[in-house]
Design a protein around this motif. Structure first.
Motif, PDB file in Angstrom:
ATOM      1  N   ILE A   9       0.173  -2.566   2.458  1.00  0.00           N
ATOM      2  CA  ILE A   9      -0.313  -1.746   1.341  1.00  0.00           C
ATOM      3  C   ILE A   9      -1.225  -2.553   0.428  1.00  0.00           C
ATOM      4  O   ILE A   9      -1.961  -2.012  -0.340  1.00  0.00           O
ATOM      5  CB  ILE A   9       0.839  -1.119   0.528  1.00  0.00           C
ATOM      6  N   MET A  10      -1.155  -3.884   0.562  1.00  0.00           N
ATOM      7  CA  MET A  10      -2.036  -4.720  -0.240  1.00  0.00           C
ATOM      8  C   MET A  10      -2.083  -6.124   0.318  1.00  0.00           C
ATOM      9  O   MET A  10      -1.092  -6.643   0.802  1.00  0.00           O
ATOM     10  CB  MET A  10      -1.582  -4.779  -1.696  1.00  0.00           C
ATOM     11  N   GLN A  12      -4.680  -9.843  -0.531  1.00  0.00           N
ATOM     12  CA  GLN A  12      -5.788 -10.360  -1.328  1.00  0.00           C
ATOM     13  C   GLN A  12      -6.093 -11.768  -0.833  1.00  0.00           C
ATOM     14  O   GLN A  12      -5.199 -12.604  -0.740  1.00  0.00           O
ATOM     15  CB  GLN A  12      -5.418 -10.374  -2.811  1.00  0.00           C
ATOM     16  N   ALA A  30      -2.871  -6.971 -10.502  1.00  0.00           N
ATOM     17  CA  ALA A  30      -3.631  -6.211  -9.493  1.00  0.00           C
ATOM     18  C   ALA A  30      -2.681  -5.481  -8.549  1.00  0.00           C
ATOM     19  O   ALA A  30      -2.943  -4.344  -8.141  1.00  0.00           O
ATOM     20  CB  ALA A  30      -4.540  -7.165  -8.712  1.00  0.00           C
ATOM     21  N   PHE A  31      -1.577  -6.116  -8.225  1.00  0.00           N
ATOM     22  CA  PHE A  31      -0.570  -5.503  -7.363  1.00  0.00           C
ATOM     23  C   PHE A  31       0.041  -4.267  -8.029  1.00  0.00           C
ATOM     24  O   PHE A  31       0.187  -3.213  -7.409  1.00  0.00           O
ATOM     25  CB  PHE A  31       0.516  -6.534  -7.032  1.00  0.00           C
ATOM     26  N   GLU A  33      -1.311  -2.409 -10.330  1.00  0.00           N
ATOM     27  CA  GLU A  33      -2.346  -1.366 -10.355  1.00  0.00           C
ATOM     28  C   GLU A  33      -2.468  -0.688  -8.990  1.00  0.00           C
ATOM     29  O   GLU A  33      -2.662   0.527  -8.905  1.00  0.00           O
ATOM     30  CB  GLU A  33      -3.696  -1.938 -10.803  1.00  0.00           C
ATOM     31  N   ARG A  34      -2.369  -1.470  -7.934  1.00  0.00           N
ATOM     32  CA  ARG A  34      -2.438  -0.918  -6.571  1.00  0.00           C
ATOM     33  C   ARG A  34      -1.276   0.042  -6.332  1.00  0.00           C
ATOM     34  O   ARG A  34      -1.454   1.107  -5.755  1.00  0.00           O
ATOM     35  CB  ARG A  34      -2.426  -2.053  -5.545  1.00  0.00           C
ATOM     36  N   CYS A  35      -0.095  -0.341  -6.784  1.00  0.00           N
ATOM     37  CA  CYS A  35       1.072   0.537  -6.641  1.00  0.00           C
ATOM     38  C   CYS A  35       0.845   1.857  -7.369  1.00  0.00           C
ATOM     39  O   CYS A  35       1.138   2.931  -6.835  1.00  0.00           O
ATOM     40  CB  CYS A  35       2.334  -0.148  -7.157  1.00  0.00           C
ATOM     41  N   LYS A  36       0.311   1.769  -8.573  1.00  0.00           N
ATOM     42  CA  LYS A  36       0.035   2.981  -9.356  1.00  0.00           C
ATOM     43  C   LYS A  36      -0.991   3.859  -8.638  1.00  0.00           C
ATOM     44  O   LYS A  36      -0.862   5.085  -8.603  1.00  0.00           O
ATOM     45  CB  LYS A  36      -0.471   2.615 -10.751  1.00  0.00           C
ATOM     46  N   ALA A  37      -2.007   3.233  -8.061  1.00  0.00           N
ATOM     47  CA  ALA A  37      -3.039   3.978  -7.332  1.00  0.00           C
ATOM     48  C   ALA A  37      -2.449   4.707  -6.123  1.00  0.00           C
ATOM     49  O   ALA A  37      -2.939   5.760  -5.720  1.00  0.00           O
ATOM     50  CB  ALA A  37      -4.161   3.046  -6.894  1.00  0.00           C
ATOM     51  N   LEU A  38      -1.399   4.136  -5.552  1.00  0.00           N
ATOM     52  CA  LEU A  38      -0.728   4.768  -4.413  1.00  0.00           C
ATOM     53  C   LEU A  38       0.396   5.702  -4.854  1.00  0.00           C
ATOM     54  O   LEU A  38       1.180   6.170  -4.037  1.00  0.00           O
ATOM     55  CB  LEU A  38      -0.152   3.691  -3.487  1.00  0.00           C
ATOM     56  N   CYS A  42       6.748   0.286  -8.908  1.00  0.00           N
ATOM     57  CA  CYS A  42       7.042  -1.062  -8.426  1.00  0.00           C
ATOM     58  C   CYS A  42       8.541  -1.364  -8.424  1.00  0.00           C
ATOM     59  O   CYS A  42       8.963  -2.351  -7.842  1.00  0.00           O
ATOM     60  CB  CYS A  42       6.298  -2.109  -9.258  1.00  0.00           C
TER      61      CYS A  42
END
Length: 175
Positions: A9-10, A12, A30-31, A33-38, A42
């Motif tokens: 899922i991520m 970098q 950043a992680f 934010e990625r979770c929120k985008a998905l 967390c």
């Protein structure tokens, strides 16, 4: 990765000239934010990272953000745990790979946190390989030192400071 299918899922990538532990601190926001985008929280996620990312600050930051984690530890910081007799370890096979490993579970103080769960694992094949690699490194260094000894008291090798510098270089180098 996802728990059920192992789908990433991520990830970098970052420059190799930067310490992992320094990069890790900037990775966490950043992680999240990625979770929120998905559309994921967390709270149900567990970060897994190696000892290169460990630092008291990083662990404290994860705790503040209430993130779960599994981290490897530097054996040199826990030498007392290395003294646990092999007879205390439990042998089992890993489900996917069928590799045989030995494990011992205990608690210890880790990054100033009391009673942290610590699982020590041993892989006999990996242990043997490590010993072989260490012996090769020692042989390599001894060979270089013998070559240097043959050059002593000639040209630049008359100067003690240069010889000492070269010896330190040999001993710090990875073969």
């Amino acid at each position: 990765v996802t728990k059920d299918k192992g789908i990433p899922i991520m990830h970098q990538t970052y420059t190799g000239s930067r310490f992992d532990s320094k990069h890790f601190k900037s990775f966490i926001p950043a992680f999240i934010e990625r979770c929120k985008a998905l559309n994921q929280e967390c709270k149900g996620i567990t970060l897994v990272f190696d000892k290169g990312n460990n630092s008291a600050d990083n662990i404290k930051d994860l705790d503040v953000k209430e993130l779960k984690y599994i981290a490897s530890l530097k054996p040199s910081y826990f030498e007392h745990l290395l003294a646990i007799p092999e007879s205390d370890f439990v042998r089992f096979s890993l489900l996917m790979t069928k590799k045989e490993v030995y494990a011992y579970e205990t608690t210890d103080t880790v990054f100033n946190k009391l009673n942290q769960r610590v699982i020590i694992s041993k892989n006999k094949k990996r242990e043997k390989l490590s010993v072989i690699l260490l012996l090769k490194k020692i042989d390599f260094i001894v060979e270089e030192l013998l070559e240097l000894r043959a050059k002593l008291n000639t040209h630049v090798w008359k100067r003690r400071d240069r010889v000492e510098k070269k010896v330190k270089e040999f001993l710090s180098r990875k073969a």
